[in-house]
Design an enzyme around this catalytic site. Structure first.
Site, PDB file in Angstrom:
ATOM      1  N   ASP A 175      16.202  -7.246   2.998  1.00 29.41           N
ATOM      2  CA  ASP A 175      17.174  -8.261   3.457  1.00 29.41           C
ATOM      3  C   ASP A 175      17.810  -8.936   2.236  1.00 29.41           C
ATOM      4  OD1 ASP A 175      14.671  -9.583   2.861  1.00 29.41           O
ATOM      5  OD2 ASP A 175      15.472 -11.382   3.798  1.00 29.41           O
ATOM      6  N   HIS A 486      13.399   0.674   4.785  1.00 36.93           N
ATOM      7  CA  HIS A 486      14.122  -0.434   5.416  1.00 36.93           C
ATOM      8  C   HIS A 486      14.731  -1.249   4.276  1.00 36.93           C
ATOM      9  CE1 HIS A 486      14.868  -3.478   8.578  1.00 36.93           C
ATOM     10  NE2 HIS A 486      14.659  -4.352   7.602  1.00 36.93           N
ATOM     11  N   ASP A 533       8.330   6.829   7.879  1.00 35.13           N
ATOM     12  CA  ASP A 533       9.431   6.843   6.903  1.00 35.13           C
ATOM     13  C   ASP A 533      10.756   6.792   7.654  1.00 35.13           C
ATOM     14  OD1 ASP A 533      11.056   7.018   4.735  1.00 35.13           O
ATOM     15  OD2 ASP A 533      10.472   9.048   4.139  1.00 35.13           O
ATOM     16  N   GLU A 542       9.517  -1.236   4.520  1.00 39.28           N
ATOM     17  CA  GLU A 542      10.475  -2.081   3.808  1.00 39.28           C
ATOM     18  C   GLU A 542      10.112  -2.045   2.320  1.00 39.28           C
ATOM     19  OE1 GLU A 542      11.290  -5.910   5.582  1.00 39.28           O
ATOM     20  OE2 GLU A 542      12.749  -6.428   4.034  1.00 39.28           O
TER      21      GLU A 542
HETATM   22  O1  9MR Z   1       5.543  -9.768   2.803  1.00 36.41           O
HETATM   23  C1  9MR Z   1       5.556 -10.560   3.967  1.00 36.41           C
HETATM   24  C2  9MR Z   1       4.307 -10.293   4.750  1.00 36.41           C
HETATM   25  O2  9MR Z   1       3.179 -10.726   4.020  1.00 36.41           O
HETATM   26  C3  9MR Z   1       4.364 -10.993   6.087  1.00 36.41           C
HETATM   27  O3  9MR Z   1       3.263 -10.583   6.873  1.00 36.41           O
HETATM   28  C4  9MR Z   1       5.665 -10.626   6.798  1.00 36.41           C
HETATM   29  C5  9MR Z   1       5.834 -11.338   8.141  1.00 36.41           C
HETATM   30  O4  9MR Z   1       5.999 -12.695   7.981  1.00 36.41           O
HETATM   31  O5  9MR Z   1       6.775 -10.952   5.990  1.00 36.41           O
HETATM   32  C6  9MR Z   1       6.791 -10.256   4.778  1.00 36.41           C
HETATM   33  O6  9MR Z   1       7.879 -10.693   4.026  1.00 36.41           O
HETATM   34  C7  9MR Z   1       9.179 -10.352   4.450  1.00 36.41           C
HETATM   35  C8  9MR Z   1       9.975 -11.645   4.410  1.00 36.41           C
HETATM   36  O7  9MR Z   1       9.538 -12.509   5.407  1.00 36.41           O
HETATM   37  C9  9MR Z   1      11.475 -11.424   4.517  1.00 36.41           C
HETATM   38  N1  9MR Z   1      11.929 -10.456   3.586  1.00 36.41           N
HETATM   39  C10 9MR Z   1      11.243  -9.179   3.709  1.00 36.41           C
HETATM   40  C11 9MR Z   1       9.765  -9.372   3.440  1.00 36.41           C
HETATM   41  C12 9MR Z   1       9.027  -8.040   3.404  1.00 36.41           C
HETATM   42  O8  9MR Z   1       8.890  -7.455   4.652  1.00 36.41           O
END
Ligand code: 9MR
Length: 629
Positions: A175, A486, A533, A542
């Site tokens: 994102d 992602h 994947d 991601e």
């Molecule tokens: O890395 C984060 C993970 O530890 C959490 O479980 C998850 C859900 O809250 O979010 C991950 O972080 C994401 C972030 O909120 C937004 N940008 C992408 C991050 C990676 O997925």
């Protein structure tokens, strides 16, 4: 199908049925490092490594198979470390070639180190990526972020003409958000990689726009994010939690993602985090830019003071915001980490007092993550014995060894030689592997014991292909790399191969996104196979800056240590000392009448109580005792 082709197919099926399967690092092995591959169904068979002339250079009999629970299968771990002639080899079992080419080189990890660091350049916000540096991944500038709106949660006026300049920084992940909490651990990890391996990184070129200046490229890249982080500090010292749109953008290129951006929240998590990173940055950048270093040091002290005096300002995600939360970080671990960093650069007792008062918690060693910073403090203290008290250094080391030893123990009778257990396979599991590697590297540099270094190599091998999916989790590297992460840019740029150098989040047994993907990719799978994947899978595929950073640390440290023969160096190149920062408050504010000064003052047409703490900080109360802003 005629009779003849049926025969051929049957013969082929029979040979594959009995053939052994090999899982291995697909990128390369360091000439003087540990070399292992995993063989399934190969126990007792001879594994032959043939050089480019087809000559058998080494034969190893595959040992008895051992289980590795996360893969749900048993495997023979074949050690071929004896092979120490650089080159490319093919693996044979009987007449059959198995696995992938084995590349042995002195610089086997240099490509992935550069790739993992270059990722940060590809994640730059507020700038176009030129072809000279980005090749086919050149793209237009997105998110100038020069006039970002304040969200009400910042306590600022939210009108259209009230904006803040929050330019630069790295996009967090797939994102386009920029989050201080996650930037904090990422930046710290990269700064440590540099600080501990200066001899190697001083000359490592990344081909970025700043490559021609006098500053090491890794520091130029980190500076892009530090500049943004500095912009997130409010005038009173508090730090905004994040800079994002209200909701995530669609799968479009940065320049097409034009929804209004806001700074959101202001809280202790961001402020402590920021303070820790800025203190470390002050030390590291001082030989290159003393003005900048000074700015970082002052910003650190200011943020720390704000966090210290606003303990209840915990970030809560506002109802109208849907971007990443990064809530619930353990604040006490952030405090310890920050105080260690500030003590290191200032030598000011006020920070050790605070360290000692929280020392009891040291028993709670737990792997570092964006929400748990205890090990970050431990790394800093353990590698700076000339700065910290012996007792503190000992407890920091004890924490590192507690974790590192448990990882080494998990390798006992482990068929894959990978220090990961079933419980490690949650969101971002590949960063668990990389962060464990960071702990192990610290244990190694503190003891020089090979077992820690070797366990770290095992984790790097796992990420680069020695896993039950035969997958290189680093885009652009290896025979069978991740292809559909992602990652908005990779999905929208019209180029088949994703942006290179990105570590996928990796297997996630909880498959938190099974609904979005319309497929429960974890169902019936062993934890290390619960991976998809596909760009739909934000919970297993991601990418994120805080995952790439420990990976860069892991492979970069291993490469640097073997290439330079130097284990670590935390000496500051600067003569800068920060023992005279005006804004270091002496002590926690106390409002005891005996030491503090209270008086009634008139403001406008109302009367208020002014209480001046021993540190000179003034606080105001109305006559009913309610605190005023
Ligand atoms: O890395 C984060 C993970 O530890 C959490 O479980 C998850 C859900 O809250 O979010 C991950 O972080 C994401 C972030 O909120 C937004 N940008 C992408 C991050 C990676 O997925």
């Amino acid at each position: 199908m005629n009779f003849k082709s049926t025969l051929i197919v049957t013969a082929y099926a029979a040979s594959t049925l009995f053939a052994a399967t090999v899982y291995q690092n697909q990128v390369g092995f360091l000439t003087n490092g540990l070399k292992q591959i995993v063989v399934i169904d190969g126990a007792g068979k001879d594994v032959v490594f043939k050089d480019s002339a087809g000559t058998a250079a080494l034969t190893v009999t595959a040992p008895e198979a051992q289980a590795w629970e996360p893969a749900g299968k048993s495997a023979s771990l074949v050690d071929f470390s004896e092979l120490k002639t650089p080159g490319t080899y093919k693996i044979y079992i009987g007449d059959e070639e198995v696995g992938h080419p084995v590349i042995i080189s002195d610089n086997a990890y240099e490509g992935v180190t550069k790739g993992a660091l270059k990722f940060f350049y590809f994640q730059r916000a507020s700038t176009a990526l030129e072809e000279e540096y980005a090749g086919i991944y050149a793209r237009a500038a997105g998110h100038p972020d020069t006039a970002v709106r304040y969200h009400a949660s910042t306590g600022h006026e939210t009108s259209l003409d009230s904006t803040i300049n929050g330019a630069k920084g790295w996009y967090d992940a797939g994102d386009y958000g920029k989050y201080i909490v996650n930037s904090g651990i990422t930046t710290y990890t990269l700064l440590q990689l540099y600080q501990q391996n200066k001899a190697y990184f001083d000359t490592l070129k990344l081909n970025i726009p700043e490559s021609k200046n006098e500053v090491p490229d890794i520091l130029d890249e980190i500076r892009w994010n530090l500049d943004w982080m500095l912009s997130m500090q409010d005038k009173d010292g508090g730090v905004f939690h994040k800079l994002t749109t209200k909701q995530f953008a669609g799968m479009v290129m940065p320049e097409k993602a034009t929804a209004v951006r806001f700074v959101i929240g202001k809280g202790v998590e961001a402020s402590w985090n920021f303070a820790a990173v800025m203190a470390l940055a002050a030390d590291i950048y001082s030989p290159y830019d003393s003005v900048f270093a000074d700015t970082c040091a002052k910003a650190s002290v200011k943020a720390r003071w704000w966090a210290y005096t606003h303990p209840t300002a915990i970030y809560e995600q506002p109802k109208d915001i849907g971007t990443g939360t990064y809530t619930d970080a353990l604040v006490w671990t952030l405090k310890l980490w920050t105080n260690a960093e500030l003590f290191r650069i200032t030598g000011d007792k006020v920070f050790t007092d605070s360290l000692h008062s929280l020392k009891i918690t040291r028993k709670k060693a737990s792997l570092q993550s964006w929400s748990h910073s205890l090990m970050l403090e431990a790394f800093t203290i353990a590698t700076n014995p000339e700065v910290f008290e012996a007792a503190d250094v000992d407890s920091a080391k004890a924490m590192i060894f507690t974790l590192a030893d448990s990882y080494v123990e998990s390798l006992d009778k482990n068929g894959f030689g990978v220090a990961m257990t079933n419980n490690d396979f949650y969101w971002g599991s590949n960063s668990i592997a990389a962060n464990k590697g960071m702990v192990l590297i610290h244990a190694y540099i503190l003891t020089k014991e090979e077992k820690y270094f070797n366990a770290a190599i095992g984790l790097a091998d796992y990420l680069l292909g020695r896993n039950p999916l035969d997958k290189s989790y680093l885009t652009g590297f290896g025979v069978n790399p991740v292809m559909n992460p992602h990652h908005r840019i990779s999905q929208a740029d019209g180029i088949e191969a994703p942006v290179p150098g990105m570590l996928s989040g990796g297997p996630n047994a909880s498959a938190n996104d099974a609904g979005t993907c319309r497929q429960d990719y974890a169902k019936g799978k062993a934890p290390a196979e619960a991976y998809y994947d596909n760009a739909c899978s934000f919970a297993s595929n991601e990418v994120a800056i805080n995952w790439n950073a420990p990976f860069a640390y892991l492979v970069g440290s291993i490469q640097a240590i073997l290439a330079t023969g130097k284990t670590y160096d935390t000496s500051s190149k600067s003569k800068a000392t920060y023992n005279n920062l005006e804004s270091i408050p002496a002590k926690k504010p106390q409002f005891k009448p005996a030491t503090a000064r209270n008086r009634l003052v008139v403001k406008g047409n109302s009367l208020r109580l002014e209480m001046t703490g021993v540190d000179g900080v003034k606080k105001y109360y109305d006559l009913r005792g309610k605190k005023l802003r």
